[in-house]
Design a protein around this motif. Structure first.
Motif, PDB file in Angstrom:
ATOM      1  N   LYS A  91       0.837  -1.208   0.000  1.00  0.00           N
ATOM      2  CA  LYS A  91       0.000   0.000   0.000  1.00  0.00           C
ATOM      3  C   LYS A  91       0.868   1.253   0.000  1.00  0.00           C
ATOM      4  O   LYS A  91       0.661   2.173  -0.806  1.00  0.00           O
ATOM      5  N   ILE A  95       1.573   4.082  -3.109  1.00  0.00           N
ATOM      6  CA  ILE A  95       1.162   5.467  -2.861  1.00  0.00           C
ATOM      7  C   ILE A  95       2.347   6.426  -2.940  1.00  0.00           C
ATOM      8  O   ILE A  95       2.246   7.523  -3.494  1.00  0.00           O
ATOM      9  N   THR A 132      -5.740  -7.199   1.304  1.00  0.00           N
ATOM     10  CA  THR A 132      -5.632  -5.783   0.962  1.00  0.00           C
ATOM     11  C   THR A 132      -4.157  -5.500   0.688  1.00  0.00           C
ATOM     12  O   THR A 132      -3.290  -6.323   1.002  1.00  0.00           O
ATOM     13  N   THR A 133      -3.873  -4.335   0.134  1.00  0.00           N
ATOM     14  CA  THR A 133      -2.466  -3.997  -0.115  1.00  0.00           C
ATOM     15  C   THR A 133      -1.727  -3.684   1.188  1.00  0.00           C
ATOM     16  O   THR A 133      -0.503  -3.578   1.190  1.00  0.00           O
ATOM     17  N   SER A 134      -2.461  -3.567   2.300  1.00  0.00           N
ATOM     18  CA  SER A 134      -1.815  -3.408   3.613  1.00  0.00           C
ATOM     19  C   SER A 134      -1.295  -4.738   4.140  1.00  0.00           C
ATOM     20  O   SER A 134      -0.444  -4.766   5.036  1.00  0.00           O
ATOM     21  N   ALA A 172      -9.966  -3.277  -2.681  1.00  0.00           N
ATOM     22  CA  ALA A 172      -8.888  -2.570  -1.981  1.00  0.00           C
ATOM     23  C   ALA A 172      -8.022  -1.799  -2.972  1.00  0.00           C
ATOM     24  O   ALA A 172      -7.648  -0.645  -2.726  1.00  0.00           O
ATOM     25  N   SER A 175     -10.146   1.219  -4.515  1.00  0.00           N
ATOM     26  CA  SER A 175     -10.497   2.289  -3.576  1.00  0.00           C
ATOM     27  C   SER A 175      -9.271   3.037  -3.056  1.00  0.00           C
ATOM     28  O   SER A 175      -9.347   4.220  -2.731  1.00  0.00           O
ATOM     29  N   THR A 176      -8.129   2.345  -2.994  1.00  0.00           N
ATOM     30  CA  THR A 176      -6.924   2.948  -2.406  1.00  0.00           C
ATOM     31  C   THR A 176      -5.940   3.450  -3.456  1.00  0.00           C
ATOM     32  O   THR A 176      -5.206   4.412  -3.215  1.00  0.00           O
ATOM     33  N   HIS A 177      -5.940   2.803  -4.619  1.00  0.00           N
ATOM     34  CA  HIS A 177      -4.946   3.118  -5.648  1.00  0.00           C
ATOM     35  C   HIS A 177      -5.650   3.469  -6.963  1.00  0.00           C
ATOM     36  O   HIS A 177      -5.999   2.573  -7.741  1.00  0.00           O
TER      37      HIS A 177
END
Length: 219
Positions: A91, A95, A132-134, A172, A175-177
């Motif tokens: 993640k 980012i 998720t990417t986390s 994931a 929505s995040t990337h």
């Protein structure tokens, strides 16, 4: 061991600590009791959950997936002690690292690593439950793709469960990337190439996506 540990994170299900273990640093995951449950039932359910997480972690590692090395499990105090991974969370990488954001070749390399790892996980019927990417990392030493946090994992051979696992990761990513549709499509391509039983799962994924869109429209 908890007495000398440093709390680094607390979630809805567990506390995460770092602590010395022999000559290295380890992660200790401590599941805490749920006060709304009867104490005897709570202890039994928590011990079962700890055991299930450890088994899924071990099963994946045995199949060739890079996961934290399991050091020991203590069901009496609901703890798992495992390897502390030195590396970068995917993640944060996507980012903050322009090399991965702008470089298609780098993105494809990462997509290949993720797709192959997920294929191996599902090939042994492990459902991660929180992709998720986390919960994906690159090891600092060799840039191997590491899957972490098997706290919601379980064993299932159902294509539907594996499709939902992929759908959670897709949501994931999107929505995040932003603009990661192509990268996720590449992940699925490598997943399909490395998992013979993937066709039925990808068909189910299309159904899961459709249900997700319908729920979004209903609100």
């Amino acid at each position: 061991m908890i007495e000398s540990a440093i709390l680094i994170k607390q979630g809805a299900e567990a506390r995460i600590y770092t602590a010395p273990f022999l000559t290295r640093t380890a992660i200790i995951k401590e599941r805490f009791s749920k006060t709304y449950r009867h104490p005897t039932l709570d202890k039994k359910l928590t011990a079962r959950r700890v055991t299930q997480e450890a088994r899924c972690l071990f099963k994946c590692r045995k199949s060739g997936v890079d996961t934290p090395v399991l050091y020991f499990v203590n069901t009496e105090n609901s703890t798992i002690c495992m390897e502390f991974i030195q590396g970068m969370i995917i993640k944060d990488l996507l980012i903050s690292d322009n090399e991965y954001i702008q470089n298609k070749e780098k993105q494809d390399e990462l997509a290949e690593k993720i797709g192959i790892a997920l294929a191996k996980v599902h090939a042994v019927d492990v459902i991660h439950g929180d992709l998720t990417t986390s919960n994906l990392m690159l090891r600092e030493s060799n840039l191997s793709l590491v899957i972490i946090d098997f706290g919601l994992s379980y064993v299932s051979s159902l294509p539907e469960d594996k499709a939902v696992d992929l759908y959670v990761l897709e949501k994931a990513f999107l929505s995040t990337h932003p603009n990661s549709e192509e990268m996720f499509a590449n992940i699925l391509e490598y997943y399909q190439k490395n998992y013979k039983a993937s066709q039925g799962i990808l068909s189910k994924l299309a159904e899961v996506r459709l249900r997700g869109r319908k729920r979004s429209m209903v609100g």
